[in-house]
Structure formats: structure tokens, C-alpha cells
Design a protein around this motif. Structure first.
Motif, PDB file in Angstrom:
ATOM      1  N   MET A 298      32.350  27.255  44.786  1.00 11.51           N
ATOM      2  CA  MET A 298      33.034  28.348  44.067  1.00 11.51           C
ATOM      3  C   MET A 298      33.793  27.765  42.867  1.00 11.51           C
ATOM      4  N   ASN A 299      33.910  28.577  41.842  1.00 12.32           N
ATOM      5  CA  ASN A 299      34.606  28.097  40.642  1.00 12.32           C
ATOM      6  C   ASN A 299      36.084  27.889  40.912  1.00 12.32           C
TER       7      ASN A 299
ATOM      8  N   ASN B 195      42.574  34.838  37.492  1.00 13.04           N
ATOM      9  CA  ASN B 195      41.976  35.292  38.737  1.00 13.04           C
ATOM     10  C   ASN B 195      42.975  36.065  39.603  1.00 13.04           C
TER      11      ASN B 195
ATOM     12  N   ASN C 162      34.889  40.779  32.202  1.00 12.29           N
ATOM     13  CA  ASN C 162      34.414  39.556  32.837  1.00 12.29           C
ATOM     14  C   ASN C 162      35.533  38.724  33.454  1.00 12.29           C
TER      15      ASN C 162
ATOM     16  N   ARG D 126      32.385  46.371  43.618  1.00 12.28           N
ATOM     17  CA  ARG D 126      32.595  46.672  42.205  1.00 12.28           C
ATOM     18  C   ARG D 126      31.651  47.749  41.674  1.00 12.28           C
TER      19      ARG D 126
ATOM     20  N   THR E  20      29.110  36.319  37.412  1.00 14.54           N
ATOM     21  CA  THR E  20      29.608  35.040  36.886  1.00 14.54           C
ATOM     22  C   THR E  20      30.726  34.484  37.760  1.00 14.54           C
ATOM     23  N   VAL E  21      31.459  35.391  38.424  1.00  8.35           N
ATOM     24  CA  VAL E  21      32.582  34.958  39.260  1.00  8.35           C
ATOM     25  C   VAL E  21      32.100  34.265  40.539  1.00  8.35           C
ATOM     26  N   VAL E  22      30.997  34.775  41.098  1.00 11.68           N
ATOM     27  CA  VAL E  22      30.560  34.223  42.389  1.00 11.68           C
ATOM     28  C   VAL E  22      29.570  33.064  42.276  1.00 11.68           C
ATOM     29  N   CYS E  23      28.976  32.875  41.101  1.00 13.68           N
ATOM     30  CA  CYS E  23      27.959  31.824  40.957  1.00 13.68           C
ATOM     31  C   CYS E  23      28.563  30.440  41.192  1.00 13.68           C
ATOM     32  N   PRO E  24      28.030  29.697  42.179  1.00 14.94           N
ATOM     33  CA  PRO E  24      28.603  28.388  42.492  1.00 14.94           C
ATOM     34  C   PRO E  24      28.198  27.318  41.474  1.00 14.94           C
TER      35      PRO E  24
ATOM     36  N   LYS F 255      23.763  34.866  45.542  1.00 18.61           N
ATOM     37  CA  LYS F 255      25.122  35.435  45.585  1.00 18.61           C
ATOM     38  C   LYS F 255      25.301  36.509  44.513  1.00 18.61           C
TER      39      LYS F 255
END
Lengths: 194, 67
Positions: free
Chosen positions: A1-2, A8, A52, A169, B20-24, B48
Motif C-alpha cells: 500500500m502507498n 489521506n 484524486n 465510492r 490510484t489509492v489502492v494500487c500497491p 485491487k
């Protein structure tokens, strides 16, 4: 995960916004940030960085839907993300926004009196009079706040309902701000999107 | 290279950025506020993004042999 960044955590802002409006309706004006910033990003940057990265509402739906498991996580019905529905909903929303501005104008012009209530789903009037003391600011300023808060709360409730039934979402599929900013981006970046 | 790959239907993408948030692997990004695009060399086909997409415009497909 980022890696987590400061933005966030903007879902907290969504909760703060509605809490503030529950105690003092004038805080509803802060919602203009969520209205103008995305348009600014789209008009000047030609991007959807707001959706985004910075949209607190989208994050709140993700949090409740995924982390708190409040969503059935079923596919969004196809018609909800189709062009006619997205643009139709945008036109409807802008019309309702216009009606709200007109009501503000009527109060400013003295043709109507200030109504200390919020209107949910453009239909149900809910007394909200503890949040404002008449005379604190010009009546139209308060009228706008009540109107804007109604709009924000209604759209969040719609978002929560579709969150429970479909994807967290799902609201983003037909969010009027999202449709508007994406359209601006498509017009701005016409040559590159073919 | 992974066997699978995420594919975006550009015409239906709402450019919300949930993927884009979940892409590892940071393999998916929003192109100029218009649609999501996949950097195929980074994509591991985990799915994901397909799972979160509110418009249902992402599908996981088998990679072509020559890719």
C-alpha cells in the motif's frame, strides 16, 4: 500500500464540517472550499487532483465502506455511470443550486423571510433553528448557509445510501463536481484525450 | 512480468482516482483529469483497482504473449 500522506486524512474534514454546521450554521459557508477548489484545479491545472487526492467525502466513503465494512461492495448499476445519467444529475444539481441562490436573493431583497430550517432531498424540511441567532449577520448570509448545508447534507446522504448498496465510492460515479471537473479537463486537454 | 493486466475502458472512466489509492505498485494514474491509464510494465494484475472502481470500467485481462 502507498505511504500515507497528510491529505489521506481529509475524511476528518468532512466530519468536522457537518459537526460545525450542527452547532452554528454559518460554518456551512466553509463548504465553498469543496466547491471552488475542485473547479480551480480543473480550470487552472486541467486536472482532477481534488477528486484524486483531496476529496474528504470520497475518503469518508472509502473509510466507512472498506475499513468499517459498511458497504455490500456490489458492482454499481451500469446506468449510474452512464453519460446521460451523470449529465442529467449535474443539470438537476445545478438547477437546485440555482434555486438556492434565488432563495438567498429573495431574502436579500426582502421578498422572503429567513427560514431557519434545512431541506433534505429538496423535499423534507427539518428545523435547524438552534444553530443561528437572528440578527448576527444579514439574513441572506444565514439563508445561504442553511441552503448550502442542505445541499451538502443531502448529497452526502445520497452518497452514503449508494455506498451501503454498491461500492463505497459509487457516489463518485455521478458526483456533480466530478462530472463538471472531468468535463472541464476533457475540454482543456482535447488534443491529448483522443 | 505478471500474467495478468488491468485494462481501463476510457470512455466509462469517471477519473475519480479510487484505483490510484489502492494500487500497491503505483501502476495506475489519472491522465489529465480525463481517465485512468495503466503503466503496463508496473501492473501485476492483482485486481485491487477493479474491485474499488465505482464505474466498473476496469477489467483484469490475460497479457498478450508479445507484451
Amino acid at each position: 500500500m502507498n505511504k500515507k500522506k497528510w491529505y489521506n486524512y481529509l475524511w476528518i474534514w468532512s466530519i468536522i464540517y457537518f459537526t460545525l454546521g450542527f452547532f452554528n450554521i454559518l460554518f456551512a459557508w466553509l463548504g465553498m472550499i469543496d466547491f471552488l477548489v475542485p473547479l480551480g484545479f480543473a480550470l487552472f491545472g486541467g486536472n482532477k487532483h481534488f477528486c484524486n487526492r483531496y476529496c474528504g467525502r470520497g475518503q469518508l466513503f472509502s473509510k466507512l465502506g472498506f475499513s468499517c465494512k459498511c458497504s455490500r461492495n456490489k458492482p454499481t448499476p451500469k446506468w449510474m455511470s452512464l453519460k446521460w445519467f451523470r449529465y442529467g444529475f449535474l443539470v438537476f444539481f445545478l438547477t437546485m443550486f440555482g434555486v438556492m441562490i434565488f432563495n438567498t436573493y429573495l431574502v436579500a431583497a426582502g421578498a422572503e423571510t429567513l427560514k431557519e430550517a434545512i431541506k433534505l432531498f429538496w423535499t423534507f424540511s427539518v428545523p435547524w433553528d438552534w444553530t443561528y441567532t437572528v440578527g448576527l449577520v444579514p439574513d441572506w448570509v444565514a439563508q445561504f448557509a442553511f441552503g448550502f448545508y442542505s445541499l451538502m447534507l443531502t448529497s452526502t446522504l445520497i452518497g452514503l445510501i449508494v455506498m451501503v448498496f454498491f461500492k463505497p465510492r459509487t457516489w463518485c460515479a455521478f458526483c456533480p463536481m466530478g462530472t463538471m471537473t472531468q468535463t472541464i479537463c476533457k475540454i482543456k486537454n482535447k488534443d491529448e484525450t483522443k | 512480468m505478471a500474467k495478468k493486466l488491468a485494462c481501463v475502458d476510457k470512455r466509462r472512466c469517471v477519473a475519480c482516482g479510487a484505483c490510484t489509492v489502492v494500487c500497491p505498485k503505483n501502476a495506475i494514474a489519472i491522465h489529465k483529469g480525463c481517465y485512468a491509464f495503466v503503466k503496463s510494465e508496473n501492473c501485476i494484475g492483482c485486481g485491487k483497482c477493479e474491485k474499488v472502481c465505482p464505474a466498473g470500467c476496469i477489467t483484469i485481462k490475460e497479457r498478450e504473449q508479445d507484451e
